[in-house]
Design a protein around this motif. Structure first.
Motif, PDB file in Angstrom:
ATOM      1  N   UNK A 883       7.176  44.521 -88.469  1.00  0.00           N
ATOM      2  CA  UNK A 883       6.885  44.040 -87.120  1.00  0.00           C
ATOM      3  C   UNK A 883       7.429  42.644 -86.898  1.00  0.00           C
ATOM      4  N   UNK A 884       7.668  42.329 -85.641  1.00  0.00           N
ATOM      5  CA  UNK A 884       8.158  41.009 -85.275  1.00  0.00           C
ATOM      6  C   UNK A 884       7.229  40.412 -84.220  1.00  0.00           C
ATOM      7  N   UNK A 885       6.524  39.371 -84.585  1.00  0.00           N
ATOM      8  CA  UNK A 885       5.550  38.801 -83.643  1.00  0.00           C
ATOM      9  C   UNK A 885       6.183  37.947 -82.540  1.00  0.00           C
ATOM     10  N   UNK A 886       7.498  37.732 -82.620  1.00  0.00           N
ATOM     11  CA  UNK A 886       8.136  36.869 -81.631  1.00  0.00           C
ATOM     12  C   UNK A 886       8.561  37.710 -80.431  1.00  0.00           C
ATOM     13  N   UNK A 887       8.129  37.340 -79.227  1.00  0.00           N
ATOM     14  CA  UNK A 887       8.509  38.138 -78.065  1.00  0.00           C
ATOM     15  C   UNK A 887      10.012  38.092 -77.798  1.00  0.00           C
ATOM     16  N   UNK A 888      10.531  39.191 -77.251  1.00  0.00           N
ATOM     17  CA  UNK A 888      11.944  39.215 -76.861  1.00  0.00           C
ATOM     18  C   UNK A 888      12.141  38.321 -75.652  1.00  0.00           C
ATOM     19  N   UNK A 889      11.219  38.389 -74.727  1.00  0.00           N
ATOM     20  CA  UNK A 889      11.243  37.421 -73.637  1.00  0.00           C
ATOM     21  C   UNK A 889       9.836  37.203 -73.096  1.00  0.00           C
ATOM     22  N   UNK A 890       9.661  36.036 -72.501  1.00  0.00           N
ATOM     23  CA  UNK A 890       8.384  35.711 -71.872  1.00  0.00           C
ATOM     24  C   UNK A 890       8.707  35.141 -70.502  1.00  0.00           C
ATOM     25  N   UNK A 891       7.739  35.166 -69.619  1.00  0.00           N
ATOM     26  CA  UNK A 891       8.021  34.601 -68.320  1.00  0.00           C
ATOM     27  C   UNK A 891       6.843  34.588 -67.398  1.00  0.00           C
ATOM     28  N   UNK A 892       7.101  34.098 -66.196  1.00  0.00           N
ATOM     29  CA  UNK A 892       6.046  34.030 -65.195  1.00  0.00           C
ATOM     30  C   UNK A 892       6.627  34.280 -63.820  1.00  0.00           C
ATOM     31  N   UNK A 893       5.793  34.751 -62.930  1.00  0.00           N
ATOM     32  CA  UNK A 893       6.231  35.118 -61.583  1.00  0.00           C
ATOM     33  C   UNK A 893       5.126  34.689 -60.636  1.00  0.00           C
ATOM     34  N   UNK A 894       5.477  33.776 -59.738  1.00  0.00           N
ATOM     35  CA  UNK A 894       4.451  33.309 -58.816  1.00  0.00           C
ATOM     36  C   UNK A 894       4.880  33.537 -57.370  1.00  0.00           C
ATOM     37  N   UNK A 895       3.941  33.976 -56.559  1.00  0.00           N
ATOM     38  CA  UNK A 895       4.186  34.181 -55.136  1.00  0.00           C
ATOM     39  C   UNK A 895       3.107  33.453 -54.354  1.00  0.00           C
ATOM     40  N   UNK A 896       3.545  32.649 -53.421  1.00  0.00           N
ATOM     41  CA  UNK A 896       2.603  31.955 -52.546  1.00  0.00           C
ATOM     42  C   UNK A 896       2.830  32.420 -51.120  1.00  0.00           C
ATOM     43  N   UNK A 897       1.773  32.873 -50.481  1.00  0.00           N
ATOM     44  CA  UNK A 897       1.870  33.312 -49.095  1.00  0.00           C
ATOM     45  C   UNK A 897       0.985  32.413 -48.264  1.00  0.00           C
ATOM     46  N   UNK A 898       1.421  32.096 -47.075  1.00  0.00           N
ATOM     47  CA  UNK A 898       0.496  31.409 -46.184  1.00  0.00           C
ATOM     48  C   UNK A 898       0.664  31.949 -44.773  1.00  0.00           C
ATOM     49  N   UNK A 899      -0.435  32.157 -44.153  1.00  0.00           N
ATOM     50  CA  UNK A 899      -0.420  32.626 -42.766  1.00  0.00           C
ATOM     51  C   UNK A 899      -1.474  31.838 -42.009  1.00  0.00           C
ATOM     52  N   UNK A 900      -0.997  31.043 -41.078  1.00  0.00           N
ATOM     53  CA  UNK A 900      -1.894  30.143 -40.369  1.00  0.00           C
ATOM     54  C   UNK A 900      -2.769  29.392 -41.380  1.00  0.00           C
ATOM     55  N   UNK A 901      -4.046  29.496 -41.286  1.00  0.00           N
ATOM     56  CA  UNK A 901      -4.891  28.731 -42.202  1.00  0.00           C
ATOM     57  C   UNK A 901      -5.061  29.370 -43.575  1.00  0.00           C
ATOM     58  N   UNK A 902      -4.588  30.615 -43.730  1.00  0.00           N
ATOM     59  CA  UNK A 902      -4.831  31.305 -44.994  1.00  0.00           C
ATOM     60  C   UNK A 902      -3.707  31.063 -45.986  1.00  0.00           C
ATOM     61  N   UNK A 903      -4.082  30.961 -47.254  1.00  0.00           N
ATOM     62  CA  UNK A 903      -3.055  30.904 -48.292  1.00  0.00           C
ATOM     63  C   UNK A 903      -3.455  31.812 -49.426  1.00  0.00           C
ATOM     64  N   UNK A 904      -2.469  32.443 -49.991  1.00  0.00           N
ATOM     65  CA  UNK A 904      -2.722  33.370 -51.097  1.00  0.00           C
ATOM     66  C   UNK A 904      -1.699  33.060 -52.183  1.00  0.00           C
ATOM     67  N   UNK A 905      -2.191  32.925 -53.394  1.00  0.00           N
ATOM     68  CA  UNK A 905      -1.298  32.638 -54.500  1.00  0.00           C
ATOM     69  C   UNK A 905      -1.521  33.697 -55.569  1.00  0.00           C
TER      70      UNK A 905
END
Lengths: 1049, 520
Positions: A883-905
């Motif tokens: 086994x190989x404990x080292x990941x082939x790749x790692x990463x992150x994905x972020x989405x921020x939405x805002x509509x009028x007063x609302x925000x969603x992350x």
């Protein structure tokens, strides 16, 4: 910092402005005197803004208070305000005095200020690879410290938390593991204080990250390549994380409150055999004993247990835990005086009973401009924390001492109604292991760590010349850690064992100080040549000591830990250390025509930790080319900016203890000998010193590209790097015939190379609806190029259970990645076909391998391993990489939405292609001991009725080996933070004292997609470069839901 | 000019203070350069050498349990699947590695002391004794190494550099020569045993007695140097001629004294002392807890009773031989308080009985730790000296009266006959044996007298009988032991390679010049 830089630029332009004013102002008739002030949008005065009368050559610049005064010739009434980094503005003068002009910044990503070592620069001039963490996004996560939310935020930064316990170790590794036996933590710079390893190390008796409320952080910049890190020389190899805390801004006091309250619960439960399945298994393991015990000599059958509910021990020990944080701050000031104060209180309960983390923290900062030339400031941070709870995975001696083993393996049913398992400490049926009622022991044990820390820093800047600034700063840190242990009469060690009720405390104290002195020269010559040069000298010292005691057989348990003095003294601790560092450093950033930028750095470090080689020298060079400014790209309307970077440099790692170069003459409790029934202390050479030790060195090459498209609406960044770390500070194995097991040497080589990509952009940018998205991915490949003399490979055992000490599941071999999993290939179970049946006896066929037992003992249903060399035996020769404990790749994905007063992350994080060694299954999917419950998966084991199963039969896997059976894919995609907020319209608040208010709901670790069978795939309980990805009795990870309110007044 | 002067002055002050600033010397441990000066320091350093005798890898456990697995016992732990005691462990076995490293650590400690003691300020007479003890201990560690591994790296100076890793294995012949010359030198430096009231110091009697043992080993396999018989005889005789030593009247009392921390230096010439300083395996031993009479009673003292006897060994004791029921238990303890003795029925399988020489019920401590004890281990008893004398005398001069006298002294005590020269028909060895029969008799006597004292495997190997004895025992266990027939594993697995152990794989991989023993 931001101010500091802008200010220096101001001086540059003020010089030019004065010149212009002197040359071109001419006496004119019918003039009007005009005066006023120029500020930023936030009200801060802008110094050195050029103010020009339109169509004339009359001009001036604003002074240190942002004020200007000039005379407008007759016939003119329009002023033009120009300032680098701000939009040009024209104003028609209506009334001549008290003109208030506000300039807004021109926003280009290239103008973003980036914190680099001992200074700042802009993205435009930056030659190194420096990632700035988006603090707005990060601060949405309900976590006690920023490192818990850092994973997946930045390409090239791998963050792994060892398990889910509040306050458990978090490893941050930048661009792969360099060091084999030593620390791989990046250097942390918090304001002016440098910390080498937050999880320990010389300067961190108290983890400085845990002492900091994430709300107090203004920016986090992560330096990755050599031209960025080499300014930290001997400590830059593992990357540098620079944390800048918030400062007050001029204006009315702003009071803000941010508080949340929520609950945490276990992400996952391990299913175990139910009462019926358990008794069925006991019957397979030992029918004789089961008949008398569970079946009451025939009065009952196994089926009788089908209706027995049994105890769910997990339910007994887990809870829905509360989490809350309250943060209040006030900031404000005048143009010359700025201040900020904040206090916060955090309470985080763990999801296992009697565990958690609390923190109270206060922070104070001020900046004072004393004169045009002199500015001073200071910050102070005070924090107290309490970390409590029985660790679930730290006991090395035998696997059965770890807490979750007791939870999982405890029997769910008894044969007797009178037997109260829930309230008895031990179970008489359990022999041969250290299982103990997990609820009782957890409630009657104290495992508490209290910390108190004070961090203070102060600076003064003095502008010797408009282009030359001296900055002197000092930082001081004082920390106390108090580790308390107590085993009450109902705890495992209090009831059992040799020491009975016992307890003790150890205090760790440390103080450290640093003094940094830099001289910065910033000047533009002939418009085309921009020179930013810095020279510095710094001193650091860290001192620490520890003392403590432990005593056993306490006669009065009710006194708790305070009754320790009445017990039998067992061990006394004491220690002291001191370490110092002197550094000189130099950096030159030269930019030609805003198109080509060249950086060179050089640092010399002298450290007390080394003997004959105290001084190390670390150079670096970097080049950038603003391709975007070239015509052939300018013509492509799509591309707004494009920048190519390349760098090379050397950095070091000094991660050894302060006295590693010394041979030590030791005396301890176990080095003595008895003569005539009297104990005598024995002295011996405990460590073989090596005066020749020096820094571990990393050569790093980096090529990077930053491009933006469609008026910077989409930005893309890519980096490729190659790192070679040599002269490793290796706690190198010695043949024990030398009398020593290991000693520090500079030996061994490790290579890392990798790719990093970040893509972000505004997907939708309409008036009401905005969608912003960012994704990053990193690939790192690691290879061992050399180990210590004669060593072509090094195997490492994991100490989690004494019967496994002889097996080495990890391998570091030249030419392969570090820390691979090593063992046998599991080949399912022996099937009936593998045997010759004579009467009722099954004899293994001649061409079938054994499994480590003698041939006659192998039975159908036993675990089978692949015999690789064809000798029909299973031994060391049949082990391979599994086994190989080292990941082939790692990463992150972020989405921020805002509509009028609302925000969603919505933030997702992943790791792909890494393996986990799930040692839980070695014990809990093996059926190798009586009275030991097993995971539910063991119900489908091999039995004569289920002869195709590849899970070994009861008692069918008695040989202790690591095999592919327990290696699992640890890839995961985690929905890590989802935060939905609503900001009340400012117009609604007009009549209140509230300036703004946002209400939010946030979920942390909401869902994880993975095939891993254990609690959580983000696990590494024996975390080290040699033994990553090991899971045994890991504290489960919690998912947390909080509701919060953020308001400013 | 003045300015330049000040500049130079300031910068030189600055650089000197920088240099000072970067000098940090440890304060919570001493540097070896400043040690080894005074009497207490030399004593502490010497204690550090003795320390290695009492570790898990040495007389704390492995030397008398795992590494002495022979034909008089079997491993009573059915859950074990791979172990050096089962003769199926590979070179990477952790127990092997620990014993090897314990012994070499002791050697390095002794080497450091031997190199430094001359620079100390202690009296010459004290210097001589300290050097003699260190020299003997180093030689004894090498003796244990070569007995168990054959050729071993012979390091006679301390390790000074981290690069000092490669060393060839020195042929055992040379190792033995070094051991003999060091021990002979030490014999004239250390104090006579009468200077002490306890038996854990290296003394003249002890050095002579161990020299007899070393020479016996050299006369047997693998060296087979017949000239050594006379040497062995000489050294054993020297111990006898001191007239200091004699046998305890009561065989069991020898061991009760060892259990209860009492000394009898007339009989027990060398014992390894264990204490209960912190209740860890490193300072306490496992004697009486891994072996002993199995019980989970903490009042008596927890014991695994994991060294079980074989039928042949039990039956080899003659009628009336009091040693049998001390060496092997004839009672167990009741499972509940007050944990009374329960006699073992004559009809019960002999394979349930254990090595019971060291019994925790006699242990001196009021609170007894599970898993560890303070029982001292006897390395050299006077009975052994007598039997060594008899064995060597027979090889040199035949079964002389002196040889007979020595054996009979041991046997008469075993049969409860009062000590003295009076003959006793039941106790005494059959008179008139020829040299070959006498050899057989004295060998058997060693097994009866010294059973479970870490000498059986040693004896079998030097006599060349190890493999056949193991196979016989395996045969017997697998046919007679019934549910305990798993106990035949050690004998089943043993092969010709097993007269020595595997060189730890760690040594092989890190010491480029070391090669593995045949068969591993």
């Amino acid at each position: 910092m931001q101010k500091f830089f802008t200010k220096r630029k101001n001086w540059l332009f003020s010089g030019i402005g004065i010149l212009i004013a002197c040359i071109f102002s001419m006496p004119v008739q019918a003039q009007t005197k005009v005066s006023g002030i120029v500020t930023e949008t936030n009200g801060d005065a802008l110094i050195g803004v050029s103010v020009m009368v339109k169509g004339t050559k009359t001009a001036t610049i604003t002074n240190a208070q942002g004020k200007f005064q000039l005379t407008i010739p007759a016939g003119s009434n329009t002023l033009v305000f120009k300032y680098i980094g701000f939009q040009e503005r024209e104003i028609v003068v209506q009334k001549p005095t008290d003109l208030k002009v506000v300039l807004t910044e021109t926003r280009s990503n290239l103008d973003d200020v980036v914190v680099i070592g001992y200074g700042t620069t802009t993205r435009r001039e930056l030659t190194g690879s420096v990632a700035s963490v988006n603090m707005t996004d990060l601060q949405k996560a309900p976590v006690k410290s920023f490192d818990e939310a850092l994973a997946g935020r930045v390409a090239g930064v791998q963050v792994t938390s060892s398990e889910g316990k509040p306050g458990s170790t978090i490893d941050i590794v930048i661009r792969g593991t360099n060091s084999i036996t030593q620390n791989n933590s990046p250097l942390f710079v918090i304001d002016d204080m440098i910390f080498e390893d937050p999880n320990g190390g010389v300067t961190a008796t108290v983890n400085p990250i845990n002492s900091l409320d994430p709300n107090d952080i203004e920016s986090i910049d992560i330096l990755k390549d050599a031209v960025a890190t080499a300014i930290y020389g001997a400590r830059g190899s593992n990357g540098v994380v620079i944390i800048t805390t918030k400062k007050g801004k001029a204006g009315k006091p702003v009071i803000s409150y941010d508080g949340y309250y929520g609950i945490s619960e276990s992400n996952k439960r391990m299913n175990l055999l139910n009462g019926y399945e358990f008794v069925k298994l006991q019957n397979e393991i030992d029918p004789v004993r089961t008949k008398s015990l569970y079946l009451k000599n025939g009065a009952l059958t196994v089926d009788s247990y089908k209706d027995v509910a049994g105890i769910n021990w997990e339910d007994q020990i887990m809870r829905t835990a509360a989490m809350q944080n309250h943060y209040v701050s006030m900031a404000g000031g005048s143009e010359s005086t700025k201040y900020n104060v904040s206090i916060s209180n955090l309470k985080q309960e763990g999801i296992i009973i009697n565990s958690g983390f609390n923190r109270t923290q206060a922070r104070l900062g001020f900046d004072q401009t004393l004169s045009k030339k002199l500015k001073v400031g200071a910050t102070a941070n005070f924090a107290k924390t309490k970390l409590y709870g029985t660790p679930t995975s730290t006991t090395n001696y035998t696997n059965s001492l770890n807490l979750l083993y007791s939870v999982w393996a405890y029997r769910p049913v008894t044969a007797s109604d009178d037997l109260d398992l829930l309230h008895n400490g031990t179970d008489d049926e359990t022999t041969g292991d250290s299982r103990f009622n997990p609820v009782l022991t957890t409630n009657d044990e104290i495992r508490e760590t209290y910390t108190t820390s004070f961090n203070g820093s102060a600076y003064a800047t003095y502008n010797i010349l408009p282009s030359l600034t001296l900055r002197v700063s000092g930082a001081y840190n004082e920390s106390i850690r108090d580790v308390e242990t107590f085993n009450g009469p109902n705890s495992r060690s209090g009831a059992y064992g040799n020491y009975l009720v016992s307890g003790g405390k150890i205090f760790y104290n440390s103080t450290s100080w640093a003094n940094n002195n830099t001289l910065t020269f910033l000047k533009r010559f002939n418009k085309k040549h921009l020179v930013n040069a810095m020279a510095g000298l710094s001193f650091e010292e860290a001192n620490g000591n520890n003392y403590g005691g432990y005593s056993t057989n306490l006669p009065n348990p009710s006194l708790g830990i305070d009754g320790v003095k009445q017990g039998t003294p067992n061990s006394i601790y004491s220690g002291i250390y001191s370490s110092s560092l002197i550094s000189t450093f130099f950096r030159l950033i030269y930019t030609y025509n805003d198109k080509y930028s060249f950086t060179a750095t050089q640092r010399a470090d002298g450290s007390s930790r080394f003997g004959d080689n105290k001084w190390g020298y670390f150079p670096s060079v970097g080049l950038t080319w603003q391709m975007g400014k070239e015509k052939f790209i300018k013509d492509l309307k799509v591309i707004s900016t494009a920048k190519l970077r390349t760098s090379f440099g050397k950095t070091g790692n000094n991660g050894i203890s302060p006295y590693a170069t010394y041979s030590s003459l030791d005396m301890n409790n176990s080095s003595g000998y008895m003569f005539n029934n009297t104990d005598n202390k024995g002295a011996f050479l405990g460590a073989l010193g090596n005066k020749g030790l020096k820094w571990e060195t990393t050569d790093q090459y980096d090529v990077g590209l930053d491009v933006s498209f469609f008026k910077e609406r989409i930005t893309f960044s890519a980096d490729a790097y190659y790192k070679k770390t040599y002269d490793l500070l290796l706690n190198a194995d010695l043949p024990t015939s030398t009398g020593f097991a290991a000693a520090y040497k500079n030996i061994g080589t490790v290579r890392n190379r990798g790719l990093e990509f970040t893509l972000s952009g505004d997907v939708i940018k309409s008036r009401d609806f905005k969608w912003n998205s960012s994704i990053n991915i990193s690939f790192n490949r690691n290879k061992v190029l050399a180990l210590t003399e004669n060593q072509s490979y090094k195997t490492t055992a994991v100490f989690w259970g004494s019967q496994w000490d002889n097996e080495t599941p990890y391998l570091a071999q030249i030419g392969l990645p570090l820390g691979l999993m090593y063992g046998y290939i599991y080949d399912g179970t022996y099937k009936y076909d593998d045997f010759d049946k004579v009467g009722n006896t099954y004899t293994l066929k001649g061409n079938i391998t054994t499994n480590g037992k003698t041939r006659n003992d192998v039975k159908p249903g036993d675990a089978k391993y692949k015999d690789l060399n064809g000798d029909l035996l299973i031994n060391d020769a049949d082990r391979v990489i599994i086994g190989n404990p080292v990941p082939k790749h790692t990463g992150g994905f972020i989405n921020n939405f805002s509509y009028k007063g609302f925000d969603l992350s919505v933030f997702m994080q992943w790791s792909y292609g890494n393996d986990i060694l799930n040692a839980n299954r070695l014990i809990l999917e093996s059926g190798s001991a009586y009275s030991t419950n097993q995971f539910a998966s063991y119900a489908s084991r091999w039995t004569p009725e289920n002869p195709n199963s590849d899970i070994p039969r009861a008692l069918g896997s008695t040989k202790n080996v690591y095999s592919t059976r327990i290696i699992e894919d640890g890839s995961f995609l985690r929905l890590k933070t989802v935060s939905l907020g609503y900001t009340v319209k400012p117009t609604w608040l007009k009549s209140t004292i509230i300036k703004s208010i946002r209400a939010y709901a946030t979920a942390q670790n909401l869902y994880t997609w993975t095939n891993y069978s254990g609690y959580d795939p983000e696990v590494s309980v024996k975390s080290s470069a040699l033994t990553p990805g090991f899971d045994y009795s890991a504290y489960p990870r919690a998912k947390t839901y909080v509701f919060g309110l953020k308001a400013t007044f | 000019m003045k300015k330049i002067f000040y500049c130079i002055l300031i910068s030189s002050v600055f650089f000197t203070s920088c240099k000072k600033f970067l000098e940090k010397t440890p304060k919570d441990f001493l540097s070896p350069e400043n040690y080894y000066k005074t009497k207490p320091e030399i004593d502490a350093a010497l204690t550090g050498v003795y320390d290695m005798l009492g570790k898990s890898g040495t007389y704390g456990r492995y030397l008398f349990f795992e590494m002495d697995q022979a034909d008089d016992s079997y491993v009573g732990l059915s859950s074990w699947t791979q172990d050096i005691a089962l003769y199926n462990a590979g070179p990477s076995d952790a127990k092997l590695a620990l014993t090897w490293s314990n012994l070499y650590e002791g050697i390095n400690r002794a080497n450091v002391l031997l190199e430094r003691v001359d620079q100390s300020s202690i009296k010459d007479s004290e210097k001589k004794v300290a050097k003699g003890e260190a020299l003997f201990l180093r030689a004894y560690f090498y003796f244990l190494l070569t007995v168990n591994w054959g050729d071993v790296p012979l390091r006679l100076t301390s390790t000074k550099s981290t690069a000092d890793v490669n060393m060839k294995r020195t042929p055992y012949k040379q190792v033995y020569a070094q051991i003999v010359s060091d021990m002979e030198a030490a014999a004239d430096m250390v104090n006579p045993i009468t200077n002490y009231t306890y038996g854990s110091r290296v003394t003249q009697s002890l050095v002579w007695g161990i020299l007899a043992r070393v020479n016996l080993k050299m006369a047997g396999a693998p060296l087979k140097d017949k000239s050594r018989w006379a040497e062995a005889r000489k050294w054993a005789d020297k111990v006898i001629k001191t007239n200091i030593h004699s046998l305890n009247n009561d065989y069991s009392d020898v061991f009760i004294k060892l259990c209860s921390d009492k000394y009898d230096i007339k009989e027990v010439i060398w014992e390894i002392e264990f204490n209960r300083l912190n209740g860890t395996q490193n300072e306490e031993g496992s004697l009486g807890s891994i072996n002993g009479i199995g019980t989970s009673s903490t009042t008596i003292g927890y014991s695994y009773g994991a060294k079980k006897t074989t039928e042949a060994y039990y039956k080899s004791f003659g009628t009336g031989d009091l040693r049998r029921d001390w060496t092997i238990n004839d009672y167990t303890y009741a499972a509940t308080a007050p944990f009374a003795r329960v006699p073992i029925l004559a009809t019960a399988s002999l394979y349930t009985r254990s090595d019971a020489k060291f019994r925790r019920e006699y242990e001196a401590n009021s609170t007894k730790f599970n898993g560890t004890t303070t029982i001292n281990f006897p390395v050299l008893r006077y009975a052994d000296v007598l039997l060594m004398f008899a064995e060597a005398e027979n090889e040199v001069n035949g079964p002389t009266t002196a040889a007979y006298d020595a054996v009979n002294l041991v046997r008469r005590r075993a049969y409860g006959v009062a000590l003295g020269k009076a003959t006793n028909a039941q106790a005494d060895l059959t008179p008139g044996l020829d040299a070959i029969d006498f050899r057989v008799a004295v060998r058997k006597e060693r097994s009866l007298e010294l059973g479970y004292e870490a000498l059986r495997r040693f004896d079998l190997v030097r006599w060349g009988d190890f493999l056949s004895a193991m196979k016989n025992a395996a045969n017997e266990i697998s046919t007679k032991a019934g549910t305990n027939s798993y106990g035949s594993r050690s004998g089943d697995n043993a092969s010709s390679r097993d007269t020595v152990f595997a060189i730890p794989s760690r040594e092989i991989s890190l010491n480029h010049d070391a090669v593995q023993n045949n068969g591993f």
